[in-house]
Enzyme design. Structure first.
Site, PDB file in Angstrom:
ATOM      1  N   CYS A  36       0.810  -1.232   0.000  1.00 25.56           N
ATOM      2  CA  CYS A  36       0.000   0.000   0.000  1.00 25.56           C
ATOM      3  C   CYS A  36       0.837   1.273   0.000  1.00 25.56           C
ATOM      4  O   CYS A  36       0.301   2.361  -0.186  1.00 25.56           O
ATOM      5  CB  CYS A  36      -0.936   0.010   1.211  1.00 25.56           C
ATOM      6  SG  CYS A  36      -0.003   0.026   2.757  1.00 25.56           S
ATOM      7  N   ASP A  38       2.308   2.564   2.597  1.00 18.63           N
ATOM      8  CA  ASP A  38       2.308   3.232   3.900  1.00 18.63           C
ATOM      9  C   ASP A  38       3.648   3.023   4.613  1.00 18.63           C
ATOM     10  O   ASP A  38       4.400   2.113   4.293  1.00 18.63           O
ATOM     11  CB  ASP A  38       1.153   2.721   4.765  1.00 18.63           C
ATOM     12  CG  ASP A  38      -0.179   3.222   4.239  1.00 18.63           C
ATOM     13  OD1 ASP A  38      -0.179   4.259   3.561  1.00 18.63           O
ATOM     14  OD2 ASP A  38      -1.200   2.583   4.510  1.00 18.63           O
ATOM     15  N   CYS A  61      -2.828   2.422   8.090  1.00 22.25           N
ATOM     16  CA  CYS A  61      -4.274   2.392   8.342  1.00 22.25           C
ATOM     17  C   CYS A  61      -4.578   1.873   9.749  1.00 22.25           C
ATOM     18  O   CYS A  61      -3.692   1.621  10.551  1.00 22.25           O
ATOM     19  CB  CYS A  61      -4.923   1.483   7.323  1.00 22.25           C
ATOM     20  SG  CYS A  61      -4.389  -0.212   7.580  1.00 22.25           S
ATOM     21  N   CYS A 105      -0.943  -5.242   6.281  1.00 25.32           N
ATOM     22  CA  CYS A 105      -0.685  -4.107   7.170  1.00 25.32           C
ATOM     23  C   CYS A 105       0.083  -4.551   8.409  1.00 25.32           C
ATOM     24  O   CYS A 105       0.876  -3.792   8.967  1.00 25.32           O
ATOM     25  CB  CYS A 105      -1.998  -3.466   7.600  1.00 25.32           C
ATOM     26  SG  CYS A 105      -3.130  -3.169   6.231  1.00 25.32           S
TER      27      CYS A 105
HETATM   28 FE1  FES Z   1      -1.372   0.466   4.342  1.00 22.80          FE
HETATM   29 FE2  FES Z   1      -2.904  -0.844   6.019  1.00 22.80          FE
HETATM   30  S1  FES Z   1      -3.457  -0.112   4.081  1.00 22.80           S
HETATM   31  S2  FES Z   1      -0.871  -0.276   6.298  1.00 22.80           S
END
Ligand code: FES
Length: 124
Positions: A36, A38, A61, A105
């Protein structure tokens, strides 16, 4: 709130522990999530080979926040070697599971802890 998260995950996400930084951390690791994009930064304070404090900051998230909160609680008090063996599956199990599409995640905290330990070792 219902999006496949169980009550425990929602509770931990709503009241996460160990959010923030540790100014005198001696192991810091930053990782990005390949799925993702992140980011997670993990701070460890290690004394006599034992993790005495752990904090995290993330742009991830709800699942990333809940698993990181749980992971930091699980590694505090553990030796570096024990913490290194913690897997995202251990963390997810302790939270009672995650929706399948959110499993990626939970990898953030595991990887960030390993990076922080690597950083710690490189300074010894
Ligand atoms: Fe990126 Fe959960 S969607 S850490």
């Amino acid at each position: 709130m219902s999006n496949g998260y169980n009550e425990k995950v929602i509770e931990v996400f709503s009241n996460p522990k160990n959010v923030g930084s540790i100014p005198d951390a001696n192991g810091v690791g930053t990782v990005g999530n390949a799925t993702c994009g992140d980011i997670m930064k993990m701070y460890l304070k290690i004394e006599n080979n034992v993790i005495v404090d752990a904090k995290f900051q993330t742009f991830g998230c709800a699942a990333a926040i809940a698993t990181s909160s749980t992971a930091t609680e699980m590694v505090i008090g553990k030796t570096v070697e024990e913490a290194e063996r913690l897997t995202n599956a251990d963390v997810v199990n302790s939270l009672g599971g995650l929706p399948a599409q959110k499993m990626h995640c939970s990898v953030l905290a595991e990887e960030a802890i390993r990076e922080a330990i690597k950083d710690y070792r490189s300074k010894q």
